[in-house]
Enzyme design. Sequence first.
Site, PDB file in Angstrom:
ATOM      1  N   ASP A 151      29.877 -56.687  92.975  1.00 32.87           N
ATOM      2  CA  ASP A 151      28.602 -56.741  93.678  1.00 32.87           C
ATOM      3  C   ASP A 151      27.613 -57.505  92.816  1.00 32.87           C
ATOM      4  O   ASP A 151      27.755 -57.553  91.587  1.00 32.87           O
ATOM      5  CB  ASP A 151      28.078 -55.325  93.953  1.00 32.87           C
ATOM      6  CG  ASP A 151      26.794 -55.349  94.774  1.00 32.87           C
ATOM      7  OD1 ASP A 151      26.851 -55.794  95.934  1.00 32.87           O
ATOM      8  OD2 ASP A 151      25.747 -54.942  94.251  1.00 32.87           O
ATOM      9  N   GLU A 197      23.263 -58.622  92.273  1.00 28.28           N
ATOM     10  CA  GLU A 197      21.848 -58.488  92.605  1.00 28.28           C
ATOM     11  C   GLU A 197      21.192 -59.837  92.340  1.00 28.28           C
ATOM     12  O   GLU A 197      21.596 -60.560  91.413  1.00 28.28           O
ATOM     13  CB  GLU A 197      21.176 -57.392  91.784  1.00 28.28           C
ATOM     14  CG  GLU A 197      21.762 -56.003  91.996  1.00 28.28           C
ATOM     15  CD  GLU A 197      21.662 -55.498  93.427  1.00 28.28           C
ATOM     16  OE1 GLU A 197      20.771 -55.987  94.177  1.00 28.28           O
ATOM     17  OE2 GLU A 197      22.464 -54.632  93.805  1.00 28.28           O
ATOM     18  N   HIS A 225      16.146 -53.648  93.847  1.00 33.46           N
ATOM     19  CA  HIS A 225      17.014 -53.342  92.710  1.00 33.46           C
ATOM     20  C   HIS A 225      16.277 -52.893  91.454  1.00 33.46           C
ATOM     21  O   HIS A 225      16.906 -52.428  90.495  1.00 33.46           O
ATOM     22  CB  HIS A 225      17.914 -54.538  92.372  1.00 33.46           C
ATOM     23  CG  HIS A 225      17.210 -55.853  92.262  1.00 33.46           C
ATOM     24  ND1 HIS A 225      16.169 -56.093  91.390  1.00 33.46           N
ATOM     25  CD2 HIS A 225      17.415 -57.031  92.923  1.00 33.46           C
ATOM     26  CE1 HIS A 225      15.774 -57.342  91.498  1.00 33.46           C
ATOM     27  NE2 HIS A 225      16.500 -57.938  92.435  1.00 33.46           N
ATOM     28  N   HIS A 277      19.438 -50.162  94.418  1.00 28.56           N
ATOM     29  CA  HIS A 277      20.648 -50.954  94.334  1.00 28.56           C
ATOM     30  C   HIS A 277      20.911 -51.319  92.876  1.00 28.56           C
ATOM     31  O   HIS A 277      19.990 -51.640  92.128  1.00 28.56           O
ATOM     32  CB  HIS A 277      20.500 -52.244  95.150  1.00 28.56           C
ATOM     33  CG  HIS A 277      20.515 -52.009  96.621  1.00 28.56           C
ATOM     34  ND1 HIS A 277      21.326 -52.729  97.480  1.00 28.56           N
ATOM     35  CD2 HIS A 277      19.839 -51.126  97.399  1.00 28.56           C
ATOM     36  CE1 HIS A 277      21.124 -52.314  98.714  1.00 28.56           C
ATOM     37  NE2 HIS A 277      20.222 -51.346  98.688  1.00 28.56           N
ATOM     38  N   ASP A 283      26.950 -50.034  92.761  1.00 28.12           N
ATOM     39  CA  ASP A 283      27.373 -50.391  94.116  1.00 28.12           C
ATOM     40  C   ASP A 283      28.834 -50.826  94.134  1.00 28.12           C
ATOM     41  O   ASP A 283      29.558 -50.561  95.103  1.00 28.12           O
ATOM     42  CB  ASP A 283      26.486 -51.503  94.675  1.00 28.12           C
ATOM     43  CG  ASP A 283      25.103 -50.980  95.082  1.00 28.12           C
ATOM     44  OD1 ASP A 283      24.856 -49.782  94.902  1.00 28.12           O
ATOM     45  OD2 ASP A 283      24.291 -51.780  95.573  1.00 28.12           O
TER      46      ASP A 283
END
Length: 231
Positions: free
Chosen positions: A7, A9, A57, A150, A155
Amino acid sequence: MREIVFDTETTGLDPKTGDRMVEIGCIELVNLVPTGESYHAYFNPERDMPAGAEAVHGLSSAFLSDKPLFGDLAGELLDFIGSSPLVAHNAGFDFGFLNAELTLIDMEPVCTSRMVDTVALARKRHPGAKLSLDALCSRYGIDRSHRVKHGALLDAELLAQVYVELRGGRQIGLELAAEAAAAHISRPVEISAVRKAPVGPRREPRRHTPSEAELARHRNFMAGIENPLWG
């Protein structure tokens, strides 16, 4: 089979307009089982962090200012992911940012043939249902109570659990157990190995009918009952 669940960000939604990747988290699976190996890094995007992205985030420009550039860590990231399939939620988004960063440092992008999109898997398995990571965690009973904002590694850890469920992972152990049981049942039994119990002396069967004396005592007892219901 080795797979990497990952994942990212970012500073926004589109690397073509100057948005950058600021965090990546990767979880290693082998045969759908987490190995405990992971990769996690923050990157200095060399630009400001929009308030909307920071609200998602929690990564501020100040926090990222002393982090390495993507190019400084690209080699070790690529070494970790190797040639394995890459699993992501809405994978086109994460692949887009990863490959944009690689392009900026004149490195070969990751081939999209390695892409496994859990949104597509979930849509096929649960048509019409909500497909967000939170919704899938709720569907499969995966604890996400520690997910306040997040975070790429967190995640990726949640997504790894979701991915295993989408692939029917919890049934693997049951299937193996069923196969083992079937193999045991189909194994021939050696009848000759069964020992017979020794035969004892024959006994006369017990009498179960009442004697005349017992019947007489019963009649006397019944006659002594006053106002019987059956009278």
